[in-house]
Design a protein around this motif. Structure first.
Motif, PDB file in Angstrom:
ATOM      1  N   MET A  97       0.826  -1.214   0.000  1.00 18.76           N
ATOM      2  CA  MET A  97       0.000   0.000   0.000  1.00 18.76           C
ATOM      3  C   MET A  97       0.857   1.261   0.000  1.00 18.76           C
ATOM      4  SD  MET A  97      -3.115  -0.849   2.628  1.00 18.76           S
ATOM      5  CE  MET A  97      -3.936   0.704   2.290  1.00 18.76           C
ATOM      6  N   PRO A 100       2.029   2.802  -3.877  1.00 17.86           N
ATOM      7  CA  PRO A 100       1.201   3.728  -4.646  1.00 17.86           C
ATOM      8  C   PRO A 100       0.842   4.991  -3.871  1.00 17.86           C
ATOM      9  CG  PRO A 100      -0.092   1.825  -3.953  1.00 17.86           C
ATOM     10  CD  PRO A 100       1.328   1.522  -3.619  1.00 17.86           C
ATOM     11  N   GLN A 101       0.605   4.844  -2.549  1.00 16.40           N
ATOM     12  CA  GLN A 101       0.243   6.024  -1.768  1.00 16.40           C
ATOM     13  C   GLN A 101       1.409   6.992  -1.634  1.00 16.40           C
ATOM     14  OE1 GLN A 101      -1.693   5.136   1.958  1.00 16.40           O
ATOM     15  NE2 GLN A 101      -3.336   3.959   1.000  1.00 16.40           N
ATOM     16  N   ILE A 279     -10.691   0.670  -8.786  1.00 13.00           N
ATOM     17  CA  ILE A 279     -10.207   0.721  -7.398  1.00 13.00           C
ATOM     18  C   ILE A 279     -11.381   0.731  -6.421  1.00 13.00           C
ATOM     19  CG2 ILE A 279      -8.958   2.138  -5.717  1.00 13.00           C
ATOM     20  CD1 ILE A 279      -7.222   3.123  -8.069  1.00 13.00           C
ATOM     21  N   LYS A 283     -12.048  -2.232  -3.689  1.00 18.47           N
ATOM     22  CA  LYS A 283     -11.989  -1.849  -2.272  1.00 18.47           C
ATOM     23  C   LYS A 283     -13.276  -2.231  -1.547  1.00 18.47           C
ATOM     24  CE  LYS A 283      -8.571   1.848  -1.910  1.00 18.47           C
ATOM     25  NZ  LYS A 283      -7.945   1.434  -0.665  1.00 18.47           N
ATOM     26  N   GLU A 300      -4.518  -1.079  -5.663  1.00 20.06           N
ATOM     27  CA  GLU A 300      -3.765   0.123  -6.036  1.00 20.06           C
ATOM     28  C   GLU A 300      -2.463  -0.252  -6.726  1.00 20.06           C
ATOM     29  OE1 GLU A 300      -3.519   1.773  -2.180  1.00 20.06           O
ATOM     30  OE2 GLU A 300      -5.312   3.014  -2.382  1.00 20.06           O
ATOM     31  N   THR A 303      -3.239  -1.727 -10.139  1.00 20.21           N
ATOM     32  CA  THR A 303      -3.595  -0.654 -11.077  1.00 20.21           C
ATOM     33  C   THR A 303      -2.350   0.073 -11.571  1.00 20.21           C
ATOM     34  OG1 THR A 303      -5.686  -0.346  -9.898  1.00 20.21           O
ATOM     35  CG2 THR A 303      -5.001   1.419 -11.381  1.00 20.21           C
ATOM     36  N   ILE A 450      -6.107   7.247  -7.284  1.00 21.14           N
ATOM     37  CA  ILE A 450      -5.819   6.601  -5.992  1.00 21.14           C
ATOM     38  C   ILE A 450      -6.095   7.570  -4.851  1.00 21.14           C
ATOM     39  CG2 ILE A 450      -3.955   5.687  -4.552  1.00 21.14           C
ATOM     40  CD1 ILE A 450      -2.728   4.534  -7.141  1.00 21.14           C
ATOM     41  N   ASN A 454      -9.185   7.221  -2.013  1.00 23.40           N
ATOM     42  CA  ASN A 454      -8.804   7.099  -0.606  1.00 23.40           C
ATOM     43  C   ASN A 454      -9.418   8.192   0.271  1.00 23.40           C
ATOM     44  OD1 ASN A 454      -7.182   4.735  -0.344  1.00 23.40           O
ATOM     45  ND2 ASN A 454      -5.562   5.754  -1.479  1.00 23.40           N
TER      46      ASN A 454
END
Length: 729
Positions: A97, A100-101, A279, A283, A300, A303, A450, A454
């Protein structure tokens, strides 16, 4: 005589009510209690005892070391068989995680994507040594990133880096120079944020977050999520915008986006929509089947990988003009000293980021600690975040906090300790060293998708409006004012306005507390508001007054006014009438004395002897008037003879409130009503002593440990001395 008889009946009834439920002990005033309980006088610690406490010893040094490096305490006791597998699984899931974040939140902060990877590695690894929460996943967070982004756009705008292309009149932003300048600025902010957090932690100022109430934090993060959403619309529609900062900047950005909608890059928009739909669906499936899935599907990451592959294969940037991330350097960079010249410009922003980041982190930490039965040290968490930011700033990281989505995944996938964070940081390390450069063709629209998806959790906080409307409308006002101020005034000024408004609500509540007259519930020693309890009956001849707030300069005059109003008589007017009556009486007495002197003189002249005068003087001595009373002055008397002030809610008093309290004693004494205080806390009693409150007129015999003690004392005294009552009448 009839009035005196009525008073005697009331006194007898009051005595019967009070004495019918007497405690099996003697009634004690505070003066009696101090003697019986042998109250200790407050003593100031000597310098020697203070030095003894701070004296360095082996045990003290060990305790401090374990306090500042908590892993030394729990790591030797780490249950490898029970926890290690869960921590590895959890760490790998969270690391996936982070990738991508980290890239997405770097874009949100206006920085090169690689800084997001650095911020997902260094602080996460450092938290292992300093943190006390087992489940918090520290790292990049949307709200903190957008706060940083507002500073970078304000102090280092792209317009400062426009260059002419090959001698033409066409200008273009030199992104390399701009990014280098922004990284330098953000590193300085991050180091300063860390300094603030470490300093506050060392000074035991972890409580500073208490000034950020839950409605304030939720309103602020909701408004910040709106800022995040608007800031990413340019990447969704593929349009280039000018950079706006300061108040109303979000609205100016939104208006510019609306104006440039005809210039939308269709390829970018389609890419973003497809990514958001995919996404969102996965999720939701992860949430629905969380109990059945061993770990959430890393949609994520999937993707990002798929979109990067398609972008590279089809060359989306060249064919469709879809903006991509660009070069991501591989490997770690050596530490760089921040530019201290920026400190003066960013000190306010750094403090705001420090407080907000800590507030979010400690809130999540306490939730998980309560759920899993361990303790989170609030001051150590402040120090841990501070070191993560301070040291991370030297390695081109931006300020971090905790992410709820990552923390929930860390908990749900079996994470038991900070070891999961180390595993997650190693996943990012491998990415930085080996595979980060492969994401250079990643479309920015994917990162925007993303970020936006979120935000779903924070947008759910709009439900607070309905909940707060039913439960607490003052908290609702705090939420709304925080939300609106943050939207209009931007994140930094909005936070200051929100905190100021939150503090004003506290002052407002203390200025307008609930005032009540208490009555006794039959056959008990419990006293409640007569307006709220049907069985609560006022003690005849006694008014028991209570305020729900403490007393200080801002509300003490309102307290005095409410007391006089609740007593049912106009105390000030009665005192004024008494003064006028006394003045009139004094004039009459002077006139009588003059007439008397004249008669004496005339009699002496007529009789030429002192005999008559002597007789009259002796008669005058027998008729010396007593001290005038309301009754003798022909004024109305109060329907009560005593007032009890319930001081149990009073936690402190200042010089102004003590002065007004003296005035209350004086005013009621003027109208022949005794004042007693019940339930006064010992610290408040000590404050009264230090302020020379007590005198021959006001003694500790007027103070009682409880309301019932005061009532029993008053009623017993009146019952035993009905003659005093009749003489007073």
């Amino acid at each position: 005589m009839e009035r005196a008889g009525t008073w005697e009946g009331q006194v007898a009834m009051a005595a019967e009510m009070a004495l019918s439920h007497r405690a099996p002990r003697e009634v004690l005033s505070e003066a009696d209690l101090e003697e019986v309980a042998q109250r200790k006088l407050p003593t100031k610690p000597s310098l020697r005892s203070y030095l003894r406490k701070i004296r360095c010893s082996a045990s003290t040094a060990k305790s401090l070391l374990f306090q500042f490096l908590p892993f030394l305490h729990w790591l030797p006791r780490y249950p490898v068989k029970e926890w290690l597998l869960g921590d590895i699984t959890s760490g790998f899931s969270v690391g996936i995680m982070h990738l991508p974040q980290g890239l997405a939140y770097a874009l949100l902060a206006g920085l090169p994507p690689v800084t997001g990877l650095y911020s997902s590695f260094y602080p996460v690894f450092l938290y292992f040594f300093f943190g006390t929460s087992r489940h918090n996943s520290v790292g990049p967070f949307a709200v903190i990133s957008v706060m940083i982004g507002s500073v970078t756009e304000s102090l280092v705008p792209s317009e400062n880096f426009l260059e002419f292309i090959n001698g033409t009149n066409v200008t273009m932003v030199n992104e390399e120079r701009r990014d280098a300048a922004r990284v330098e600025l953000v590193a300085t902010i991050t180091v300063l944020t860390g300094i603030f957090q470490v300093a506050l932690g060392l000074l035991q100022f972890g409580f500073v977050v208490t000034y950020l109430s839950d409605p304030l934090v939720r309103g602020y993060t909701t408004a910040a999520s709106v800022h995040v959403l608007v800031s990413q619309l340019k990447n969704v529609f593929g349009v280039s915008l000018g950079e706006h900062s300061g108040p109303l900047s979000m609205f100016m950005t939104f208006i510019e986006i609306c104006q440039k909608l005809p210039e939308t890059n269709v390829g970018t928009l389609v890419t973003a929509i497809i990514a958001m739909v995919a996404i969102f669906i996965v999720k939701e499936l992860n949430h629905k089947f969380a109990a059945k899935l061993p770990m959430p599907i890393p949609i994520e990451l999937i993707t990002i990988i798929i979109s990067t592959g398609i972008s590279y294969g089809v060359n989306l940037n060249a064919k469709f003009g879809i903006s991509v991330v660009g070069n991501i350097p591989s490997g770690l960079k050596p530490p760089v000293v921040p530019n201290f010249s920026y400190f003066g410009q960013v000190v306010g922003n750094a403090f705001a980021i420090a407080v907000v980041g800590y507030a979010i982190c400690i809130s999540l930490g306490k939730i998980f600690a309560l759920k899993h039965g361990y303790k989170v040290d609030s001051n150590q968490e402040l120090i841990a975040l501070g070191f993560c930011n301070f040291l991370g700033g030297f390695f081109q990281c931006f300020a971090i906090s905790c992410s709820m989505s990552r923390s929930l995944v860390q908990e749900s996938t079996g994470g038991n300790s900070q070891v999961a964070g180390v595993i997650a940081s190693l996943v990012i390390l491998v990415t930085i060293v080996k595979i980060g450069e492969l994401f250079r063709d990643l479309p920015k629209a994917i990162l925007a998708a993303i970020i936006i998806i979120n935000l779903k959790g924070m947008f759910k906080q709009f439900k607070d409006l309905h909940t707060l409307w039913k439960s607490n409308q003052v908290d609702l006002m705090v939420w709304i004012v925080t939300f609106v101020a943050t939207l209009l005034l931007n994140l930094d000024i909005g936070l200051g306005v929100s905190v100021a408004f939150g503090l004003l609500t506290i002052i407002f509540r203390t200025q307008l507390p609930h005032y009540s007259i208490l009555g006794r519930i039959s056959d008990t020693d419990i006293y409640r508001d007569v307006a709220e309890y049907q069985m609560a009956q006022e003690v005849p001849g006694v008014k028991i007054f209570r305020s729900s707030s403490t007393l200080y300069f801002a509300n003490v005059e309102l307290y005095a006014e409410a007391l006089k109003k609740k007593s049912g008589i106009n105390v000030d007017r009665l005192i004024e009438k008494k003064k006028k009556a006394l003045k009139k009486l004094k004039k009459q007495q002077k006139k009588a004395e003059k007439e008397k002197a004249k008669r004496e003189k005339d009699a002496e002249d007529r009789l030429n002897g002192p005999g008559v005068a002597v007789i009259e003087l002796s008669g005058a001595e027998d008729n010396v008037p007593h001290k005038p009373t309301l009754c003798s002055l022909g004024l109305p008397q109060p329907s009560f003879h005593a007032v009890i002030l319930d001081f149990s809610p009073v936690s402190f008093m200042d010089t102004v409130s003590i002065k007004i309290l003296k005035n209350i004693f004086r005013d009621f004494h003027e109208i022949e009503v005794d004042v007693f205080i019940a339930g006064c806390p010992v610290p408040v009693l000590a404050q009264l002593e230090r302020s020379n409150f007590f005198s021959s007129a006001i003694t500790k015999h007027s103070f009682f440990p409880s309301v019932h003690d005061a009532v029993v004392h008053i009623c017993a005294e009146r019952h035993q001395a009905p003659v005093d009552l009749s003489t007073r009448m």
